[in-house]
Scaffold this motif. Structure first.
Motif, PDB file in Angstrom:
ATOM      1  N   ASN A   5      36.335  33.080  50.417  1.00 45.64           N
ATOM      2  CA  ASN A   5      36.557  33.857  49.208  1.00 45.64           C
ATOM      3  C   ASN A   5      35.258  34.034  48.427  1.00 45.64           C
ATOM      4  N   TRP A   9      34.206  35.523  44.445  1.00 46.60           N
ATOM      5  CA  TRP A   9      33.537  34.764  43.381  1.00 46.60           C
ATOM      6  C   TRP A   9      32.259  35.462  42.941  1.00 46.60           C
ATOM      7  N   ILE A  34      35.061  27.578  38.084  1.00 46.51           N
ATOM      8  CA  ILE A  34      34.953  28.174  39.415  1.00 46.51           C
ATOM      9  C   ILE A  34      34.669  27.101  40.458  1.00 46.51           C
ATOM     10  N   ALA A  37      37.816  25.252  41.097  1.00 46.95           N
ATOM     11  CA  ALA A  37      38.741  26.106  41.852  1.00 46.95           C
ATOM     12  C   ALA A  37      38.332  26.162  43.323  1.00 46.95           C
ATOM     13  N   TYR A  38      37.046  26.268  43.575  1.00 45.75           N
ATOM     14  CA  TYR A  38      36.551  26.336  44.947  1.00 45.75           C
ATOM     15  C   TYR A  38      36.837  25.024  45.681  1.00 45.75           C
ATOM     16  N   ASP A  42      40.508  27.424  46.180  1.00 45.82           N
ATOM     17  CA  ASP A  42      40.742  28.727  45.554  1.00 45.82           C
ATOM     18  C   ASP A  42      42.199  28.965  45.189  1.00 45.82           C
TER      19      ASP A  42
END
Length: 101
Positions: A5, A9, A34, A37-38, A42
């Motif tokens: 993803n 980003w 972020i 989340a990664y 994600d």
């Protein structure tokens, strides 16, 4: 297997850096979110704690953290759902994050 993803980003980072309302502290907080989340693969909803976000964003004072975190919500970047239970973490959802496949 998880799809990469990274391009999403990068597009999101381009979007947030173009917003003139955001300061270095907003961007630091968003980068911390972020990163989490990664790490959490994600997910649309990520689990966070204030201490982790402050550590990752290098924000040292709680009032500074709250000010910029609140503004990110007001600007429509994130939706924060607090957890008042000590065993459960609060959640954050990204708003206006477009996934491109």
């Amino acid at each position: 297997m998880k799809k990469d993803n990274t391009i999403n980003w990068i597009n999101y980072l381009i979007q947030i850096t173009a917003d003139e309302r955001l300061t270095v502290w907003h961007i630091a907080l968003l980068l911390a979110i972020i990163k989490i989340a990664y790490i959490q693969n994600d997910k649309e909803i990520i689990f966070v704690s204030r201490s982790k976000l402050m550590f990752q964003s290098h924000i040292k004072t709680t009032p500074t953290y709250h000010k910029y975190f609140k503004e990110l919500q007001e600007f429509g970047y994130i939706k924060y759902t607090p957890s008042y239970h000590p065993a459960y973490k609060s959640t954050i959802a990204f708003l206006n994050f477009k996934i491109i496949y």
